[in-house]
Design an enzyme around this catalytic site. Structure first.
Site, PDB file in Angstrom:
ATOM      1  N   LYS A 196     -12.438  -2.578  39.124  1.00 27.12           N
ATOM      2  CA  LYS A 196     -13.082  -1.792  38.079  1.00 27.12           C
ATOM      3  C   LYS A 196     -11.987  -1.241  37.179  1.00 27.12           C
ATOM      4  CE  LYS A 196     -15.969   2.253  37.321  1.00 27.12           C
ATOM      5  NZ  LYS A 196     -16.878   3.214  37.947  1.00 27.12           N
ATOM      6  N   LYS A 250     -15.706  -5.387  36.841  1.00 26.63           N
ATOM      7  CA  LYS A 250     -16.360  -4.526  35.845  1.00 26.63           C
ATOM      8  C   LYS A 250     -15.333  -4.027  34.848  1.00 26.63           C
ATOM      9  CE  LYS A 250     -18.539  -0.065  35.599  1.00 26.63           C
ATOM     10  NZ  LYS A 250     -18.885   1.139  36.286  1.00 26.63           N
TER      11      LYS A 250
HETATM   12  C1  PBG Z   1     -19.213   5.742  38.195  1.00 26.46           C
HETATM   13  C2  PBG Z   1     -19.743   4.640  37.376  1.00 26.46           C
HETATM   14  C3  PBG Z   1     -19.541   4.430  36.008  1.00 26.46           C
HETATM   15  C4  PBG Z   1     -20.251   3.287  35.673  1.00 26.46           C
HETATM   16  C5  PBG Z   1     -20.855   2.813  36.826  1.00 26.46           C
HETATM   17  N1  PBG Z   1     -20.524   3.643  37.871  1.00 26.46           N
HETATM   18  C6  PBG Z   1     -18.856   5.279  35.026  1.00 26.46           C
HETATM   19  C7  PBG Z   1     -17.408   5.425  34.994  1.00 26.46           C
HETATM   20  O1  PBG Z   1     -16.651   4.837  35.765  1.00 26.46           O
HETATM   21  O2  PBG Z   1     -17.004   6.232  34.150  1.00 26.46           O
HETATM   22  C8  PBG Z   1     -20.306   2.701  34.292  1.00 26.46           C
HETATM   23  C9  PBG Z   1     -21.367   1.702  34.039  1.00 26.46           C
HETATM   24  C10 PBG Z   1     -21.584   1.349  32.616  1.00 26.46           C
HETATM   25  O3  PBG Z   1     -20.837   1.711  31.688  1.00 26.46           O
HETATM   26  O4  PBG Z   1     -22.586   0.681  32.384  1.00 26.46           O
HETATM   27  N2  PBG Z   1     -20.249   6.403  38.876  1.00 26.46           N
END
Ligand code: PBG
Length: 326
Positions: A196, A250
């Protein structure tokens, strides 16, 4: 001189093209992210994610039913609590909003829909980070793991078939797997947000869940540096060795090389998250009439599959599945 290579022969009719297509995209490949708000009388629109809302329990059920009816059998839940605190209690409170929603959905849908829960603290914590802070204001990795372990147990107990840790703490998969096994939840699947990245594409999501990171802070201290490709493989391998059943990349479009690497190097299923900013960009250009948003969405999601993902989390799940289902 006539060309000796004639690839166009196989493009002549739609039937021929379907016959030789290398990649498919079906509603089975899609997972819908859904937001559920605590204490709402009616669904609340999210302006930067047009077509999406913070759901009430009732509208959540309606949406999951509609998704199932167009063939989308996976949903991932995010909670929007009324109260936040500095320990993110709502994430591991048995009566937290996501746990209530999971129980309720399990009662209606049983095993017909795969219920997933994002596992993180940021939606529930005042400062908006993915973990608790130490005395210096840094995210405390190991103290956070204990809370993730509690959240995993509570989510599994409430009906999550899959828990999906998204906080990028070191050792999070191992901590969660051990906690689940210790409580007898040996069947609960761990989908690791393995690679991520500290992307600028999460903006609309943060509006959706009303997260503001303290002092305009960012997550570069725990999310991955997007200049790094090898490191993603290292992260994913670590997660698999700790017991991840599925790994995720991601965002999606800007990391297709990483998706391809994970597909080639690992034996577990690989998924990708087409995130809020990716959805918002396509929608915004579509609304201006500059592109055909649904066509672009199908092209992008198919590209994620072509790169090697088995399934894709996407805010386009509903509308694309409707088109695919014909
Ligand atoms: C953290 C989380 C995020 C997203 C999914 N889980 C936000 C982040 O890391 O700031 C983002 C998903 C998206 O932008 O669609 N709980």
């Amino acid at each position: 001189m006539f060309p000796t290579e004639r690839p166009r022969r196989l493009r002549r009719t739609a039937a021929l093209r379907h016959l030789v297509a290398e990649t498919s995209l079906t509603p089975d490949d899609l997972v819908a992210p859904l937001f559920v708000g605590e204490g709402l009388d009616e669904p609340r629109p999210i302006s930067s994610l047009p077509g999406h809302v913070q759901h009430t329990l009732t509208s959540l059920h309606d949406e999951v039913r509609a998704l199932r009816d167009v063939g989308v059998k996976g949903v991932i839940l995010f909670g929007v609590p009324v109260h936040k605190d500095d320990r993110g209690t709502g994430a591991y409170d048995p009566s937290g909003i996501v746990q209530i929603a999971l129980r309720s959905l399990r009662d209606e849908f049983g095993d017909d829909v795969v219920l997933m829960a994002d596992l993180c603290l940021d939606e529930y914590i005042t400062h908006g980070h993915c973990g608790v802070l130490d005395h210096h204001g840094n995210v405390d990795n190991d103290a956070t793991l204990e809370l993730y372990a509690r959240a995993a147990i509570v989510q599994a107990d409430a009906g999550a078939a899959i828990v999906a840790p998204s906080g990028m703490m070191d050792g999070q998969v191992g901590a969660i797997r051990a906690a689940l096994d210790g409580e007898g939840f040996v069947e609960t699947v761990v989908l690791a947000y393995a690679a991520k990245f500290a992307s600028s594409l999460y903006g609309p999501f943060r509006e959706a869940v009303r997260v503001e990171i303290l002092g305009g802070g960012d997550r570069r201290g725990y999310q991955q540096d997007w200049r790094n490709r090898r490191e993603a493989l290292r992260e994913a391998r670590a997660d698999v060795s700790e017991g991840a059943d599925i790994v995720m990349v991601k965002p999606a479009m800007t990391y297709l090389d990483v998706v391809a690497d994970l597909r080639r190097e690992l034996d577990v299923p690989v998924s990708a998250y087409h995130v809020s900013g990716e959805y918002a960009m396509v929608k915004a250009a579509g609304e201006r009439g500059w592109i055909d948003a649904t066509a672009v969405a199908i092209e992008q999601l198919t590209a994620v599959r072509r790169a090697g993902a088995d399934f894709v989390l996407t805010y386009f799940a509903h509308e694309v599945a409707e088109v695919l289902a014909g």
